[in-house]
Design an enzyme around this catalytic site. Structure first.
Site, PDB file in Angstrom:
ATOM      1  N   ASP A 466     -18.817  17.421 -38.782  1.00 30.84           N
ATOM      2  CA  ASP A 466     -17.630  17.262 -38.360  1.00 30.84           C
ATOM      3  C   ASP A 466     -17.634  17.509 -36.751  1.00 30.84           C
ATOM      4  O   ASP A 466     -18.464  18.266 -36.234  1.00 30.84           O
ATOM      5  CB  ASP A 466     -16.906  18.249 -38.949  1.00 30.84           C
ATOM      6  N   HIS A 470     -18.128  17.765 -29.965  1.00 30.83           N
ATOM      7  CA  HIS A 470     -17.328  19.220 -29.457  1.00 30.83           C
ATOM      8  C   HIS A 470     -18.640  20.241 -29.389  1.00 30.83           C
ATOM      9  O   HIS A 470     -18.126  21.407 -29.193  1.00 30.83           O
ATOM     10  CB  HIS A 470     -16.461  19.578 -30.040  1.00 30.83           C
ATOM     11  N   GLU A 509     -19.541  12.398 -37.196  1.00 30.32           N
ATOM     12  CA  GLU A 509     -18.279  12.005 -36.808  1.00 30.32           C
ATOM     13  C   GLU A 509     -18.080  12.343 -35.130  1.00 30.32           C
ATOM     14  O   GLU A 509     -18.026  13.516 -34.819  1.00 30.32           O
ATOM     15  CB  GLU A 509     -17.264  12.976 -37.377  1.00 30.32           C
TER      16      GLU A 509
END
Length: 692
Positions: A466, A470, A509
């Site tokens: 996920d 980031h 992702e």
């Protein structure tokens, strides 16, 4: 927004039993010459079907003023939100009905307020669905099709159309077969003696489930930690789907030809709710799994360790791999129930919020924040402390403005860049059932160990990572290495359950990432989710002839490089459902072949195969993409749709050449192409959309 406090005398009147006899008066304004409607409230509820037009609303009780409860002149009528009412109002509320349907009016005597909810009237004249765009495409009228296959198969070979099961011999480089009724003009040609290909990550078919919304296999675990249903649309509440439900449906998933299952995160989530949507219209729990509290425990709403062990065993028995959703960018929000459960002294004096809390008059579900002191020192002492996360609390590093240091959606951002060893955060240090070790490690090392535990202990085959953009790239390399070692250890200890000797696999992702290879593939990723196909999928599905350029580009890009792959989808939990745009079962059938015959990996989102519709979503559209699996609707046309997806999915799974082979167009009309990989060859024929 809070409304003025009512005088005690008026409040007493409003709360009296006489309220049960209140009448809602609905006065048509236009079109004219309609009858005034009077609907009685029963236990505070009144229901009424209304046609398109304008209406005036007010509440009356015997012996009271003319407009007992009405609106002020500037009151706006909004759905699913309490509308403030004024006692002895000079004006009624104004309601404009643009779409006919059924209205439910909920009267809150204490506020006072009126809440309107709306269900559209399903009539032939109501434009619920966009018409399919007109398109020029071949139409198959039911006759036989002759196909040139000499570039792939030899004279004398017997071919099978996998869709119909019919056989034909190659004569003079050609075969003639009639597509099966219901196939939408497809022939799926393979050698009659073909045996299914061995599994390959390059020919991956993932079935992606929002675990809580898929199937409820164990209703006894539906309300762990005192989680509540809201008694309304249940937009953001737990619905009961669990690991046991996945086990129950493994045969269904296998029949779709899926060879891997991606489950939304199953680890223990925050115990309480936050406000849902911009307006806080609904309680929003962590049913989706992306707001972790303890990465080392399963959330009891999803099941037990024994359930997970059985799921792995039963999936592997069917040659299905399990993909674990790994989240190391952020922790879950602070909820009132967590502050209670973990003795975090961050409530304002005299305040408390737990899962029994309800917004009172003038409040929304966001109003739980009013009870919490975000300037308290208790955050650092008792929650995720400043060594672990960024945040807007005293003594914490503030979130930054770039991808790596931002607080995504306001979530506590893990300090994965830190090289400083830290112990456990306070919230886990005293958590009796946590498996988190108290060793001194960096934040990233703790998080990686917690993810690798599920691989080493249960034999998880892969990660879906996920929010990959980031977190620092080097952390993903470390995660891949740790998971690879963990799977090797599990296979060594569980040789009877290991499917093969394939190494650990990881897909990332990177939101909005299209189909191209970049530096992520040097950081441990075997594949990335391909965000580009969904936008074009509706147009391409209208006529499969248009797919050849896409097929060729994907095959040339993905299959020419053994270290490059992508996972393509038409629906997801963070974008939209393919079915939602046109709500057309015909188009849902047409898209199956263009999608499932793509080179590279593909991801079916639960219900793509059954035309699962959007659910309620308030003012947060993504919630609608996470509706309950439509099991009870799979009959008649939807049963035929499901069968079509099954045949195509099974054909894909039988042939590694489909996802991993070279692509070659053979003819335009009918549209015919081949896929070949080593000794595996197929020819696919699209004679045209089936005449309706």
């Amino acid at each position: 927004m809070r409304f003025p406090a009512l005088p005690f005398g008026l409040l007493s009147v409003l709360m009296s039993p006489a309220l049960l006899a209140a009448t809602l008066t609905i006065e048509p304004v236009e079109p004219e010459n309609r009858t005034v409607i009077q609907a009685e409230f029963t236990d505070g509820l009144a229901e009424q079907a209304l046609e398109k037009g304008s209406y005036r609303l007010h509440v009356q009780r015997s012996g009271e003023c003319a407009f007992d409860l009405g609106g002020s002149p500037d009151t706006r009528v909004r759905f699913n939100r309490p509308i403030p009412l004024t006692a002895c109002a000079e004006a009624p509320l104004e309601l404009k009905v643009r779409v006919p349907g059924s209205f439910t009016f909920t009267l809150d005597a204490q506020a006072p307020s009126l809440t309107l909810t709306f269900t559209p009237q399903k009539t032939a004249s109501t434009p619920f669905r966009r018409p399919l765009p007109e398109t020029q495409c071949n139409v198959w009228t039911g006759g036989p099709v002759t196909v040139d296959v000499q570039s792939v198969f030899n004279d004398g070979e017997v071919l099978r159309d996998y869709y119909s099961g019919h056989l034909a011999e190659v004569v003079n480089g050609q075969v003639t077969l009639t597509p099966a009724k219901g196939s939408n003009g497809l022939l799926l040609l393979e050698r009659a003696e073909h045996q299914p290909s061995a599994f390959s990550w390059d020919n991956l078919t993932v079935y992606f489930v929002m675990t809580d919304r898929f199937h409820n296999g164990d209703p006894s675990n539906d309300h762990s930690f005192g989680r509540q249903s809201d008694g309304k649309e249940e937009i953001g509440t737990f619905h009961g789907g669990d690991i046991r439900g996945l086990i129950d449906k493994l045969d269904y998933i296998e029949a779709l030809g899926a060879n891997a299952i991606w489950m939304t995160p199953l680890v223990e989530q925050v115990h309480g709710f936050v406000g849902g949507g911009e307006n806080g219209d609904f309680p929003f729990y962590a049913y989706h799994g992306y707001w972790a509290l303890d990465y080392t425990r399963l959330d009891p709403n999803f099941g037990t360790d024994a359930d997970l062990r059985e799921l792995v065993q039963e999936a592997h028995r069917r040659d299905i791999r399990l993909i674990w959703d790994a989240v190391i960018n952020h922790a879950g929000y602070a909820t009132g129930q967590d502050l209670v459960d973990f003795d975090v002294d961050a409530f304002k004096a005299g305040e408390r919020v737990d899962n029994q809390w309800q917004p009172s008059a003038g409040q929304t579900w966001h109003s739980f924040h009013d009870a919490i002191d975000y300037n308290s020192t208790a955050w650092n002492a008792d929650w995720w402390n400043s060594d672990w996360v960024r945040g807007s609390f005293p003594g914490y590093e503030a979130p930054g403005g770039d991808d790596l240091t931002m607080a995504l959606a306001g979530l506590p951002d893990f300090r994965t860049e830190s090289s400083e060893p830290v112990g456990l955060p306070p919230i886990l240090l005293d958590k009796a059932d946590s498996r988190a070790m108290t060793t001194q490690q960096t934040v990233a090392e703790h998080l990686i160990d917690w993810q690798a535990y599920w691989v080493r202990e249960y034999g998880i085959d892969a990660f879906r990572v996920d929010t990959a953009k980031h977190v620092e790239l080097e952390r993903w390399s470390q995660l891949k290495q740790a998971a690879t070692e963990a799977l090797r250890d599990w296979k060594s200890d569980n040789g009877d359950q290991a499917l093969d000797d394939s190494p650990f696999w990881m897909v990332g992702e990177v939101f909005d990432h299209p189909l191209y290879k970049d530096y992520y593939y040097d950081a441990g990723f075997d594949s990335l989710i391909n965000f580009e196909f969904q936008e074009a999928a509706h147009e391409l599905a209208l006529c499969m002839n248009r797919l050849d350029e896409t097929f060729q580009r994907y095959a040339n890009t993905v299959n020419a490089d053994p270290d490059f792959n992508a996972l393509t989808y038409i629906s997801s939990h963070d974008t939209t459902l393919f079915y939602a745009k046109y709500q057309s079962l015909e188009l849902q059938k047409r898209v199956a072949a263009p999608f499932l015959l793509l080179p590279g990996g593909v991801q079916i989102y639960y219900g793509d195969e059954s035309g699962r519709p959007l659910g309620p979503y308030g003012d947060d559209f993504h919630q609608g993409t996470r509706s309950d699996m439509n099991w009870e609707d799979i009959k008649d046309d939807r049963a035929e749709l499901l069968n079509h997806w099954k045949i195509l999915g099974q054909f894909r799974n039988r042939h590694v050449a489909i996802g991993a082979g070279t692509h070659r167009k053979i003819s335009d009309s009918p549209y015919v192409f081949s896929r070949q990989k080593d000794d595996d060859s197929v020819v696919i024929v699209f004679a045209g959309n089936e005449a309706q």
